[in-house]
Write a protein that holds these residues in place. Structure first.
Motif, PDB file in Angstrom:
ATOM      1  N   HIS A 148      56.411  56.373  52.659  1.00 45.09           N
ATOM      2  CA  HIS A 148      55.296  57.061  53.323  1.00 45.09           C
ATOM      3  C   HIS A 148      55.540  57.240  54.821  1.00 45.09           C
ATOM      4  N   SER A 163      58.582  57.926  55.953  1.00 48.59           N
ATOM      5  CA  SER A 163      59.677  58.887  56.072  1.00 48.59           C
ATOM      6  C   SER A 163      59.120  60.308  56.154  1.00 48.59           C
ATOM      7  N   PRO A 164      59.882  61.221  56.771  1.00 50.55           N
ATOM      8  CA  PRO A 164      59.410  62.619  56.870  1.00 50.55           C
ATOM      9  C   PRO A 164      59.499  63.386  55.552  1.00 50.55           C
ATOM     10  N   MET A 165      60.040  62.772  54.525  1.00 50.40           N
ATOM     11  CA  MET A 165      60.232  63.462  53.249  1.00 50.40           C
ATOM     12  C   MET A 165      58.906  63.593  52.496  1.00 50.40           C
ATOM     13  N   ASP A 166      58.653  64.785  52.007  1.00 45.23           N
ATOM     14  CA  ASP A 166      57.477  65.052  51.180  1.00 45.23           C
ATOM     15  C   ASP A 166      57.937  65.125  49.725  1.00 45.23           C
TER      16      ASP A 166
END
Length: 355
Positions: A61, A63-66
């Protein structure tokens, strides 16, 4: 009668012979130590798994990863409403705390969730991939243990000679060698130059599962297993060498040499039983490095095991699959450490710590 019933136990200087009453008292005391160690370690592994799951959820959550964008592959045609429905379907529209407790509640019922990437239950994916990784790690574990022990014993029995120096140089070189570099080197030599083995994968590309022959699986299996085995030899070899040198410097070995025992007799009568169990214990403690090495080896050879699946899940943001693999792999490493600890306490009564 009491003197006739005896037992042999590891002690200072090797194995000691005890009478029946001494053996019974000794076994009872050792049983308490081992039981206490197991209970403490079980408590530790529960707290470890809780901590790992919380840490993994937090890192994902932060991290910038979606995960939703990773799932749809950045498809620009997806409308905001469709993306919102995806979030509701996967439960990622909730707060991180709500997501964690929802996942933990399902886990307590034996449900690891559904993989966002493979669209199937996480436990099914882990079962299929873990069997592949277990075969790879199991073969590497056996080969590295056998060859490492043999090299260590050979070096110790020939201490200071050329063979000892060669084995030490070989071991020190392997310890400093990255596993992915070793895998690439074997790949270039045996798959590209010599063409003895395929470049990667676990089965030939484009062949149905039912048509794959055993020889094809073996040819794809050799290079990843060899990569793990070569690098695992060094630790066992050097540990066995040092252990055997300590044994050879013991007083009872000096007495055995004075009686005219040959090197083979000394190894058979004293060295083998005093050095084999510590080497096995070290191998079980090697489970953590083995799993970490298998992740790199599987990536190099595109081998469809648990390690490569974990890497893919991390890159694609597949949280249920990633957490499931992390927990299972943690239990795998814990089992190895627990077996190593039990073996150490069973064979060596001087280890009285609580683990």
């Amino acid at each position: 009668m009491e003197q006739l019933i005896t037992g042999y136990f590891w002690g200072k200087g090797g194995f000691w012979r005890l009478s029946a009453s001494e053996s019974l008292l000794f076994c009872e005391r050792r049983g308490v130590i081992v039981t206490k160690s197991i209970v403490i370690r079980l408590i530790r592994v529960v707290t470890l798994l809780i901590g790992l799951s919380i840490l993994t959820f937090s890192l994902i959550h932060l991290s910038p990863m979606d995960p939703v964008n990773a799932y749809i592959g950045g498809d620009s045609s997806a409308s905001p409403e469709q993306i919102e429905k995806f979030k509701q379907y996967w439960g990622v529209d909730k707060s991180p705390v709500e997501q964690y407790f929802s996942w933990a509640g399902a886990l307590l019922q034996g449900n690891f969730g559904t993989s966002m990437l493979y669209r199937s239950p996480v436990i099914d994916i882990i079962q299929s991939r873990f069997a592949t990784s277990l075969a790879l790690m199991g073969m590497a574990w056996i080969l590295s243990g056998v060859f490492g022990y043999m090299l260590g014993m050979t070096a110790a029995m020939n201490r200071g000679k050329a063979v000892d120096k060669i084995i030490k140089w070989y071991s020190y070189t392997l310890v400093s060698t990255p596993i992915f570099w070793m895998g690439l080197l074997l790949l270039i030599v045996f798959a590209v130059w010599l063409r003895w083995f395929p470049v990667g994968l676990a089965v030939p590309a484009g062949v149905l599962e039912s048509d794959v022959q055993l020889i094809d699986r073996v040819r794809h299996f050799v290079l990843p297993a060899l990569t793990l085995s070569i690098l695992g030899v060094a630790n066992v070899a050097m540990h066995t060498r040092e252990k055997m040198i300590d044994i050879l410097n013991a007083e009872y070995i000096v007495f055995a040499k004075a009686r005219g025992e040959s090197k083979w007799q000394i190894y058979k009568n004293h060295g083998l039983r005093n050095s084999i169990i510590p080497a096995i214990s070290l191998q079980f403690a090697y489970f953590g490095e083995l799993f970490g090495g298998s992740m790199l080896a599987e990536q190099v050879f595109a081998y469809p095991g648990l390690g490569s699946t974990l890497t893919t899940a991390g890159l694609k943001g597949d949280l249920p699959l990633m957490v499931g693999i992390i927990l299972i792999s943690s239990l795998f490493v814990f089992a190895g450490n627990l077996i190593a600890d039990i073996l150490s306490k069973v064979v060596d009564p001087r280890m009285k710590g609580d683990g």
